[in-house]
Design an enzyme around this catalytic site. Structure first.
Site, PDB file in Angstrom:
ATOM      1  CD  GLU A 481      11.475  -4.700   1.531  1.00 51.45           C
ATOM      2  OE1 GLU A 481      12.337  -5.421   1.032  1.00 51.45           O
ATOM      3  OE2 GLU A 481      11.246  -3.546   1.144  1.00 51.45           O
ATOM      4  CD  GLU A 751      16.330   0.495  -0.038  1.00 54.23           C
ATOM      5  OE1 GLU A 751      16.048  -0.658  -0.451  1.00 54.23           O
ATOM      6  OE2 GLU A 751      15.447   1.335   0.225  1.00 54.23           O
TER       7      GLU A 751
END
Length: 902
Positions: A481, A751
């Site tokens: 990502e 996260e």
């Protein structure tokens, strides 16, 4: 004799006056001695030093020199401006270095000496000044076989060089050398922008690298963001399928003549030792293919390929705005061990972003593989499932000639642990070093307390930023990502501005936000490599929130001037979508990764309505647009959008609020956003805050917010008088909370609230980064409320400082400092021996309003004196449980009775 004594006395007096007032820390466009500026009217900032309290600038004089000639003098300007003062002289010339100095006058009748000179260098302002041609290596490659190309050129200089500047950019990443020496300290250049619209070049002073007679320049290119796979769709070659170089060295000789050495058809190319390079997967380097001496003159390149000259446009070229990536901290192994699975693993003790440098001796063809991971699993084994498709490996093939050193060039990894395979011999700590890479922003903020876990949380917030502020604000640095997610950036931007000077970092990125907007809509990642152009509430709002936060933090009005069209276009894109002023359509991420217990049967943590969230952010962005329009004197827009904002809030109350003030989504995030953005009528706000607190208490003082609610949660509690609840949330140690990851050994922000579950198993590996800064936005509350350092909007950028600590009874000590453009602001409070002591530092040329937690003025002393007897401090009055005073610059120590037990 008397005359001599008088002169000596006068001289001493002048020197003393100068010593009491001096100017330093000169910046041009927020940078120290920058090279290659693209601004035609660069702005100057300086700091003033004086030990006298309440010192402010009353006038300044700037002079700019080219060589020994003064090309502009401001004259004595009656002004207290010392930040972002624009050049107003005759047009500056490309490829030219200038020096500047400043002196100031203060309100005590003192005049400083001229500052030491600072310099700035103007880059190439006109595309026509690029004489270089785009070139690419002429050897054949396939999509499966893309080794990094080498490009080189030898040239001869027959005159003495006065100055030389190299201008370099590329399709892909570059690393350049001149006569065997690396050019500059930057990595991953030219950085990442929306390449087809904006491509940065870097400028380097290479005067000292050139030599009489023969010279050689060599450049290696890597895929980088230009043609690596980006995103999770196996999509590569997003900007092009061929790497290319554009380089020129502008040389000025001592006799005044000039010459340009540039990329053209005479250059040579070859295949380097880097056989493979991809951002997600890593690099393969075969040292047997290394071409020793290729960056020096006299190297035999007869067998090298030629180059292809391209007819590429140079219209997208721009000067570098932000601080490029550099090597930063280094880490030695804290442990080398064998896992239960039999793997050899190195622990560097910190989850960081960068790569490992290793030394090794072995045989030709020995193959070493380094794999990177953030965590170990429950059994203590190497864990890489959360990397998804990213291999994140460095593969080194030895040449076999003595000690060899390896490290990657055009990639990076997010890791704490490294698995080593194929290393010949014992793994010894002295042969391995982890190197952190991030944009070279100045560290500006410090924050420490009497609570060790909170100090570790602060550490984690800072390292989450370091790892993810790698030329763009990425979401995470390890998996497939590593993109510039807008929602994460806007949520964290104010916290970021405390930890580091991110003024230029965000100024650059925001221009890519504007470049990639489509009909005003803001993609979810910038630069936009996913092709998703739909607005998502809280993500697209980066277009308005980030510029405004940079203005507040740095007083940088130019960011607002340059982003205004982007801000307005974003609001208008929502306005076109909204029906009856209600944004209730489209796809939204909502309160991303919020906490939702599996055993929730009463609905109190029900998912926050995504359109309720959207309406709140629609109002907030409209409000920020109004603020900006007012600041820029766009009165018609102020009137129009003020009316629009009124309609947006009325639509919100019709759709989402009951007559008694209850929201249709009874979640923490719903109440937080409604209160933070003033969506409710004044008479309904206090009871809404009470409902928020009741929700928190029903979860035993745990939060349930996600990416959009978390940044504002404690701010709203403090705003409505619930400091104690905010502190309970901050200090909560069980899941979900900020300290739960700390207790689980985190060294960066996770996260997910439960990336590692209480039983040491993992959350869903499809989305489980252990370096993801969004939840670190609590830092903003810690700095602005716990330590109490803030800026008023009538003096942004800490021209008018607020010091208002909110004291928590579990703390005996909180201290924060912040390097502003004016100097350092600090606030330290401690409770000891029945006393509360608040120590403040206010920089010269600013003012401060200080709110001291005390019942009465008479109970306060400053530096041992009764507050009423201190002439440098103006007592204003009382506000809630605070005594309010006003001061100018200086060091202040206030003392009162211990108030932490109240």
């Amino acid at each position: 004799m008397k005359r001599t004594l008088l002169l000596c006395t006068l001289s001493l007096s002048l020197l003393t006056g100068y010593a009491q007032l001096s100017v330093n820390h000169l910046l041009t466009e927020n940078l120290k001695n920058p090279i290659g500026l693209g601004e035609t009217q660069p702005r100057f900032s300086w700091q003033i030093q004086s030990k006298i309290r309440n010192t402010r600038q009353t006038a300044y004089e700037i002079k700019v020199l080219e060589g020994k000639q003064v090309i502009w003098s401001s004259g004595k300007v009656q002004s207290d401006s010392s930040v972002h003062v624009a050049y107003k002289g005759s047009p500056l010339r490309s490829d030219t270095r200038y020096e500047w100095q400043v002196k100031v006058w203060d309100n005590h009748g003192k005049t400083s000496a001229w500052s030491a000179p600072a310099y700035f260098h103007i880059g190439l302002l006109d595309t026509l000044e690029w004489k270089a041609e785009w070139i690419q290596a002429a050897f054949n490659e396939t999509p499966e076989n893309r080794p990094a190309p080498l490009l080189r050129k030898e040239f001869t200089l027959n005159k003495k060089v006065k100055s030389a500047t190299a201008y370099i950019t590329s399709h892909g990443l570059y690393e350049a050398y001149l006569n065997g020496q690396r050019i500059g300290e930057y990595w991953l250049t030219p950085g990442w922008t929306s390449y087809n619209k904006r491509l940065q070049y870097q400028a380097y002073d290479v005067t000292g690298l050139l030599q009489n007679n023969k010279n050689a320049i060599g450049v290696m290119l890597g895929n980088g963001w230009y043609r690596s796979i980006l995103g999770w769709r196996n999509n590569g070659d997003l900007y092009g399928n061929k790497l290319a170089l554009l380089l020129q060295i502008n040389i000025t000789y001592t006799d005044g003549s000039k010459e340009i050495v540039a990329t053209d058809g005479t250059w040579k190319s070859a295949i380097s030792e880097i056989l493979y390079s991809q951002i997600y997967n890593g690099e393969i380097i075969d040292a047997r293919n290394k071409k020793e001496g290729w960056t020096k003159s006299g190297y035999n390149d007869a067998a090298w390929y030629g180059v292809n000259v391209l007819k590429e446009s140079k219209s997208v070229l721009i000067a570098t705005v932000n601080e490029p990536v550099k090597k930063q901290e280094t880490f030695k192994p804290i442990k080398i061990f064998t896992t239960p699975a039999g793997e050899q693993v190195i622990d560097f003790g910190q989850n960081l972003v960068g790569w490992v440098k290793l030394k090794v001796k072995g045989k030709p063809g020995d193959r070493i593989v380094l794999s990177h991971a953030e965590v170990l699993d429950k059994k203590g084994n190497f864990y890489i499932e959360n990397l998804r498709a990213a291999k994140a490996q460095a593969v080194y093939i030895l040449k076999g000639e003595g000690e060899e050193t390896f490290h990657p060039y055009f990639t990076w990894y997010g890791f704490r642990y490294v698995k080593v395979e194929g290393y010949p011999g014992e793994l010894r700590p002295e042969n391995f070093e982890a190197v952190a890479l991030y944009s070279d922003m100045e560290t500006t903020g410090t924050f420490t307390t009497s609570h060790p876990l909170i100090n570790q949380l602060q550490h984690n917030i800072q390292w989450g930023q370091r790892g993810n502020f790698l030329d763009v604000p990425t979401d995470c640095p390890q998996r497939d990502e590593r993109l510039g997610w807008t929602g994460d950036a806007q949520a964290f931007s104010r916290t970021a501005a405390f930890n580091m000077n991110v003024n230029n970092f965000f100024a650059k990125w925001l221009k890519d936000v504007e470049a990639d907007q489509i009909d005003g809509r803001v993609p979810q990642v910038i630069p936009n490599v996913l092709g998703n152009n739909a607005n998502s509430a809280g993500w697209g709002d980066a277009a308005t929130i980030v510029p405004w936060n940079m203005y507040l933090a740095y007083g940088d009005k130019r960011i607002l001037e340059r982003q205004y069209n982007s801000m307005k276009a974003y609001v208008e894109s929502i306005r076109r979508t909204a029906k009856d002023d209600l944004w209730n359509s489209g796809w939204h991420y909502g309160d991303w990764l919020f906490y939702r217990p599996f055993d929730d049967n009463d609905g109190k943590s029900a998912v926050t309505d995504k359109y309720l969230i959207a309406q709140c952010f629609y109002a907030h962005s409209t409000q920020l647009l109004i603020n900006t329009a007012r600041l820029l004197n766009k009165q018609e827009d102020v009137a129009e959008y003020s009316q629009l904002l009124d309609r947006i809030k009325k639509a919100f109350n019709r759709e989402y609020v009951t007559p008694s003030g209850r929201l249709v989504s009874s979640t923490q995030t719903a109440y937080v956003l409604a209160l933070q953005f003033d969506m409710l009528p004044q008479e309904l706000r206090q009871q809404a805050a009470k409902r928020l607190v009741q929700n928190i208490e029903s979860y035993n003082n745990h939060l349930t917010t996600g990416f959009l609610g978390t940044p504002y949660l404690c701010h709203v509690l403090t705003k409505f008088g619930y400091d104690s609840v905010a502190y309970k949330l901050l200090l909560q140690e069980t899941y979900p909370s900020w300290l739960y990851p700390v207790k689980m050994g985190a060294t960066t922000i996770w996260e997910r609230w439960d990336g590692i579950k209480p039983d040491s198993t993992f959350q869903n590996p499809g989305m489980n980064s252990f370096n993801h800064y969004a939840y670190g936005a609590i830092g903003d509350w810690m700095y602005r409320k716990m330590a109490g350092i803030d800026t008023y909007e009538d003096g942004v950028g800490y021209k008018h400082i607020q010091i208002k600590p909110h004291v928590g009874d579990k703390f005996t000590y909180v201290s924060a400092s912040l390097k502003t453009y004016y100097g350092t602001v600090s606030s330290t409070w401690k409770s000891e021996n029945g006393k509360f002591i608040l120590t403040i530092e206010i920089p010269v040329n600013t003012k401060a309003t200080i709110l001291i937690p005390a019942a009465e003025v008479a109970a306060i002393t400053e530096s041992g004196k009764s507050l009423n007897d201190v002439s440098d401090v103006e007592v204003v009055g009382k506000e809630d449980n605070y005594v309010v005073v006003k001061t100018g610059s200086g060091l202040y120590s206030f003392e009162t009775n211990d108030i932490t037990g109240k």
